[in-house]
Design an enzyme around this catalytic site. Sequence first.
Site, short mmCIF file in Angstrom:
data_model
loop_
_atom_site.label_atom_id
_atom_site.label_comp_id
_atom_site.label_asym_id
_atom_site.label_seq_id
_atom_site.Cartn_x
_atom_site.Cartn_y
_atom_site.Cartn_z
N TYR A 193 -4.45 -9.45 -4.62
CA TYR A 193 -5.32 -8.41 -5.41
C TYR A 193 -5.63 -9.11 -6.80
O TYR A 193 -6.75 -8.92 -7.38
CB TYR A 193 -5.06 -7.27 -5.12
N ARG A 200 -13.11 -12.39 -9.66
CA ARG A 200 -14.28 -11.32 -9.94
C ARG A 200 -14.72 -11.55 -11.55
O ARG A 200 -15.85 -11.61 -11.66
CB ARG A 200 -14.02 -9.94 -9.45
N TYR A 267 -8.36 -0.90 -17.21
CA TYR A 267 -6.95 -0.74 -16.89
C TYR A 267 -6.02 -1.69 -17.69
O TYR A 267 -6.51 -2.71 -18.21
CB TYR A 267 -6.78 -1.16 -15.54
N ARG A 280 -16.95 3.24 -11.29
CA ARG A 280 -16.55 4.25 -10.20
C ARG A 280 -17.66 4.98 -9.13
O ARG A 280 -17.14 5.24 -8.05
CB ARG A 280 -16.20 5.62 -10.89
N GLU A 390 -7.33 5.85 0.38
CA GLU A 390 -8.62 5.48 -0.58
C GLU A 390 -9.65 5.92 0.05
O GLU A 390 -9.69 5.97 1.24
CB GLU A 390 -8.47 4.17 -0.86
C1 3EB Z 1 -8.50 2.14 -8.20
O1 3EB Z 1 -8.94 3.21 -8.41
C2 3EB Z 1 -8.19 1.62 -6.72
O2 3EB Z 1 -11.07 -3.75 -6.96
O3 3EB Z 1 -13.00 -3.50 -6.22
C3 3EB Z 1 -10.97 0.94 -5.56
C4 3EB Z 1 -12.07 0.51 -5.65
C5 3EB Z 1 -9.81 0.17 -5.98
C6 3EB Z 1 -12.52 -0.69 -5.88
C7 3EB Z 1 -11.83 -3.25 -6.55
C8 3EB Z 1 -10.19 -1.37 -6.16
C9 3EB Z 1 -11.27 -1.69 -6.17
O4 3EB Z 1 -7.90 1.25 -8.82
C10 3EB Z 1 -8.57 0.87 -6.05
#
Ligand code: 3EB
Length: 410
Positions: A193, A200, A267, A280, A390
């Site tokens: 990941y 990306r 993050y 989001r 999720e």
């Molecule tokens: C998060 O909130 C949970 O890497 O595209 C959710 C939706 C998550 C998309 C992505 C990762 C992704 O971090 C994980």
Amino acid sequence: MPPCLMGQQHHTVISMGKVKRLAIMVTPQGGGDFKDEAWEAVSTIRAILRQQDEPMAVTMQTVFVRDREDVATAELLFEACYGEKMPLTLFVVQPPCDGRGLAIEAWAVSTSTAKVEYHNEHLVTVSYDDMRWIYASGGSLHREGRTAYDQSLEAFESMKRALAEGGASFEDVVRVWLYQGCITEEVDGVERYRELNRARTDFFANIAFDHRPIPVGHNGHAIYPASTGIGTRCHGLITACMALQTERKDVALLPLENPLQTSAFEYPKEYSAKSPKFARAMAVRMGDHVTTWISGTASIVNAETVHIGDIEKQTEQTLTNIERLIDAQNFARLGWADAGATLDDLAKIHVYVKHAEDYEKCRAVCERRLGRIPAIYAQADVCRPDLLVEIEGVAFSHLRKPAHFPGGDL
Ligand code: 3EB
């Protein structure tokens, strides 16, 4: 007359002006082998389409399968049923939680008012009301034996090529899906990941998401498409995206960030050296209608996983995160004072549950808070080892008079 076997199905009808769209979720009930289950699922979709008062066609489908070996059987069946009108099809090796061999999510549109073009297996376009939606896929189940970084970059490049064949570019993309095999596995000391995030980030560095032809609100933060990043039980990386083109003046986009969560692209480094670049949610307004594509959402507050080990609380937190993300106050905060949605506006959800044994508990929470909306529950690894669930979805709502929140006016 032989008994008419219909799979368990839920569908939502969305009327947008002259165009009708259907969100369909089907799980076969009759048992039998995989071929029987797949037939039942496809026949159920056909029956739903025929019940509508106008001709409808499936444009895109996501097929959740328990066993990777069954994909070839499903492909043959779809070819026999759809022929030249093959929807953009994603096979996702994630066992449906109810123990069946497959579950299908399908989107359909009324063909008397919308023009659907099936270009090739990676590209379908849908046009109506001077809007053009481009569905493109990249990557494959079968591509193995390369680094996680190369695989990810190649998947983005192949989506870009498919979009180009449809006259679109990556700048037009509003929504991305990334189904990564063995998502939390380490390869040469780095988690897959994290490598996906690195690729990306590099790919998006050359995409001007803020220079798309459609106006995009942002309230000062970075602009990325909405996304789902989730594990599958195979090695490849299955990807798809949805782009939008229009010259209509009453269409605009708004990427949403969550007031309860740190933006994923901000993050801290301990989660991934290159942060996950996604919004989001992405809201699209078209006249009075607002469609909100909600990214995969998990039990994260600020940047931390909360309720470790507790599926019920993680599910509650995830739904609360979605609720706060799409509410009128958050839309107003980000610049759209006349928009907002509630959990009741969700047309469908995908619930990815890490442990099959958590399914009933997770479903009970979802049904208590959402009612019986179309839903697919599948078993999948989430991209952090401590996340148990999720959820992604799509909400449809209408604009109303601008709302005023204390301190929320912008
Ligand atoms: C998060 O909130 C949970 O890497 O595209 C959710 C939706 C998550 C998309 C992505 C990762 C992704 O971090 C994980």
